[in-house]
Design a protein around this motif. Structure first.
Motif, mmCIF file in Angstrom:
data_model
loop_
_atom_site.group_PDB
_atom_site.id
_atom_site.type_symbol
_atom_site.label_atom_id
_atom_site.label_comp_id
_atom_site.label_asym_id
_atom_site.label_seq_id
_atom_site.Cartn_x
_atom_site.Cartn_y
_atom_site.Cartn_z
ATOM 1 N N ILE A 96 41.085 105.854 -3.174
ATOM 2 C CA ILE A 96 39.734 105.372 -3.474
ATOM 3 C C ILE A 96 38.759 106.529 -3.705
ATOM 4 O O ILE A 96 37.877 106.465 -4.574
ATOM 5 C CB ILE A 96 39.232 104.459 -2.331
ATOM 6 N N THR A 97 38.897 107.594 -2.946
ATOM 7 C CA THR A 97 37.923 108.692 -3.028
ATOM 8 C C THR A 97 38.235 109.713 -4.112
ATOM 9 O O THR A 97 37.321 110.369 -4.627
ATOM 10 C CB THR A 97 37.831 109.418 -1.673
ATOM 11 N N LEU A 98 39.499 109.859 -4.489
ATOM 12 C CA LEU A 98 39.840 110.905 -5.463
ATOM 13 C C LEU A 98 39.151 110.741 -6.815
ATOM 14 O O LEU A 98 38.659 111.727 -7.371
ATOM 15 C CB LEU A 98 41.366 110.985 -5.641
ATOM 16 N N PRO A 99 39.081 109.532 -7.416
ATOM 17 C CA PRO A 99 38.435 109.420 -8.728
ATOM 18 C C PRO A 99 37.000 109.930 -8.749
ATOM 19 O O PRO A 99 36.557 110.514 -9.757
ATOM 20 C CB PRO A 99 38.500 107.913 -9.020
ATOM 21 N N VAL A 100 36.277 109.742 -7.672
ATOM 22 C CA VAL A 100 34.876 110.194 -7.613
ATOM 23 C C VAL A 100 34.806 111.718 -7.670
ATOM 24 O O VAL A 100 34.081 112.303 -8.494
ATOM 25 C CB VAL A 100 34.187 109.671 -6.341
ATOM 26 N N PHE A 101 35.547 112.378 -6.801
ATOM 27 C CA PHE A 101 35.510 113.841 -6.752
ATOM 28 C C PHE A 101 36.113 114.460 -8.015
ATOM 29 O O PHE A 101 35.656 115.524 -8.469
ATOM 30 C CB PHE A 101 36.240 114.344 -5.510
ATOM 31 N N PHE A 102 37.135 113.812 -8.568
ATOM 32 C CA PHE A 102 37.762 114.344 -9.779
ATOM 33 C C PHE A 102 36.769 114.352 -10.936
ATOM 34 O O PHE A 102 36.675 115.337 -11.682
ATOM 35 C CB PHE A 102 38.990 113.501 -10.140
ATOM 36 N N ALA A 103 36.023 113.268 -11.097
ATOM 37 C CA ALA A 103 35.023 113.213 -12.167
ATOM 38 C C ALA A 103 33.925 114.251 -11.944
ATOM 39 O O ALA A 103 33.472 114.919 -12.897
ATOM 40 C CB ALA A 103 34.424 111.813 -12.248
ATOM 41 N N LEU A 104 33.490 114.432 -10.700
ATOM 42 C CA LEU A 104 32.435 115.402 -10.400
ATOM 43 C C LEU A 104 32.880 116.837 -10.693
ATOM 44 O O LEU A 104 32.056 117.684 -11.051
ATOM 45 C CB LEU A 104 32.020 115.286 -8.932
#
Length: 481
Positions: A96-104
């Motif tokens: 759940i958290t990886l897509p957010v940090f990856f985009a950032l």
């Protein structure tokens, strides 16, 4: 027959649904391993204007963080298994958290300047690395829990590597295409980060369902698993409370004891780390080879097709070969083939051309074996240790394994950045053209050929010390009468 006889118990055969669900996790693994390794250093040096040495340091710091937390996540995953009967919670959190940090990570614009941009990328990538470890460490532990069959593990990991190979092709070729889709490097990188991050997260979520299945697998445990954390023990509450009482120091010491106790694990880990370093240098150097050796930034997509397409066909062949010769001998063959293929690319120093794709394709055939075979050997090592040592801490093993893999890939990018810095590579910002000195172009070729070949040759030394054979694993399939 005497009372001492030990009849063989056939290992359960995995369902196609379990294999497919587990393999879906490699969409996440392939995306995370491919895109940052392929474009992050290049994003820093040729889009944000960060010096090559500093760019390599950023990637290394994030990976060192992985090395610190992976053993802790492994121990925590063992505790969660003991308490709940599943490793699923960690995997879902990471997904759940990886897509957010990856985009950032790829959302930083060049207008912020090299220093601010480098800091922001570092912080975002640290978050990405943490999220990935939360998923990957328990994910790698699952094969030892899903089946105890020597060949069945090869079958499971073989299909996983087929999906992994396809994911590498998808992200390796599709990522740069997304980057160019908007016609602007700034928005292109952001689009790539968002789309790729979501695809990675979805693959991880699907694979997390397998963690629940693993806790229910094999209702009749083998001797290797009677004392193992790979299944929910009868005294799960006692084990969980005992593991929760261990401090950070004890958790790290547990990992070192695992290394000291298991000679097969030391040999396999040493081999895998050196090979991750070798393949990491090629991955980090591919974008530079495309632009400065082949003269076309888009050529990186062809390089990936040349690397991955043969691997899709070769993985079943390596699986079949391992059944005939043993996993360790097939692994040795793949290592030698990769060594020869990568070393041949050094000719591009004097004669660059499209022939490079042929050498990369041969390396791709070998790469399929380098991925599937050690991953199929790791569950054998875990179950062997559980049978001989009675520890059965699969999460501890996979925490160390993932940390070692991370070190290899991180130092691969670092080695490329050091080579670029030493040979005078000129960094630039998006939209600004430059010309690289001949020495820098030579350094790019060497980092893509001789350096990985030397590292692959070194990896054969620890592999020669791997003594675990099929007979040792088959011995775990016997039960007292």
């Amino acid at each position: 027959m005497s009372n001492e006889a030990r009849p063989e118990r056939a290992p359960s055969r995995l369902s196609l649904r379990t294999i497919a669900t587990y393999a879906a996790g490699s969409v996440g693994t392939g995306g995370y391993a491919t895109l940052p390794g392929l474009v992050l250093t290049y994003f820093l040096t040729d889009n944000l204007g960060v010096a090559a040495l500093a760019a390599g340091l950023i990637v290394t710091v994030a990976k060192v963080w992985d090395v610190v937390i992976d053993p802790l996540i492994g121990a925590a995953s063992d505790r969660q298994l003991a308490r709940t009967g599943s490793r699923r919670g960690f995997m879902i959190t990471g997904a759940i958290t990886l897509p957010v940090f990856f985009a950032l990570t790829f959302a930083v614009p060049p207008s912020w300047g090299p220093a601010a941009g480098a800091i922001c990328v570092l912080l975002a990538f640290l978050g990405t690395a943490t999220a990935f470890s939360l998923f990957q460490v328990p994910y790698v532990a699952l094969p030892a829990e899903l089946t105890d069959g020597y060949d069945e593990r090869t079958r499971l990991l073989g299909w996983r590597v087929i999906v992994l190979t396809a994911a590498i092709l998808l992200f390796g070729a599709g990522g740069p295409m997304l980057r160019r889709a908007t016609g602007d490097p700034v928005t292109g990188y952001l689009l790539m980060g968002i789309v790729a991050g979501l695809a990675i997260g979805v693959g991880m979520l699907i694979a997390a369902r397998t963690a629940r299945a693993s806790a229910l697998a094999s209702p009749t445990p083998s001797p290797a698993r009677l004392h193992s954390a790979d299944e929910t023990p009868r005294n799960a509450g006692d084990l969980g409370r005992g593991m929760q009482s261990r401090g950070l120091r004890e958790q790290y010491l547990s990992g070192f004891r695992t290394l000291r106790r298991s000679a097969p694990f030391r040999a396999l880990l040493g081999t895998f780390v050196l090979q991750a370093l070798a393949t990491g240098t090629m991955l980090a150097g591919a974008q530079y080879v495309a632009r400065w050796v082949l003269g076309d930034e888009a050529a990186v997509e062809i390089l990936f097709v040349a690397l991955v397409a043969p691997a899709l066909i070769a993985t079943p062949a390596w699986t079949a070969l391992s059944r005939r010769t043993g996993k360790e001998r097939a692994f040795l063959g793949a290592s030698i083939l990769f060594l020869i293929a990568s070393a041949s690319i050094v000719i591009a120093v004097w004669m660059p051309g499209v022939w490079i794709y042929a050498s990369v394709a041969v390396a791709g055939i070998a790469y399929a074996g380098l991925q599937s075979l050690p991953m199929a050997m790791l569950p054998d090592v875990i179950s062997h240790d559980a049978r001989t040592g009675g520890s059965g801490q699969a999460g501890t093993f996979t925490g160390i394994w993932t940390a070692g893999e991370t070190v290899g890939f991180a130092l691969g990018a670092t080695a490329v950045s050091l080579m670029l810095a030493a040979t005078g590579y000129i960094s630039t910002v998006a939209g600004v053209e430059t010309v690289q000195p001949d020495a820098a172009v030579t350094g790019i070729v060497l980092s893509f050929s001789i350096l990985p070949a030397v590292l692959m040759a070194l990896s054969i030394l620890p592999l020669s010390r791997y003594r675990l054979r099929r007979s040792d694993i088959d011995a775990a399939q016997t039960l007292p009468a």
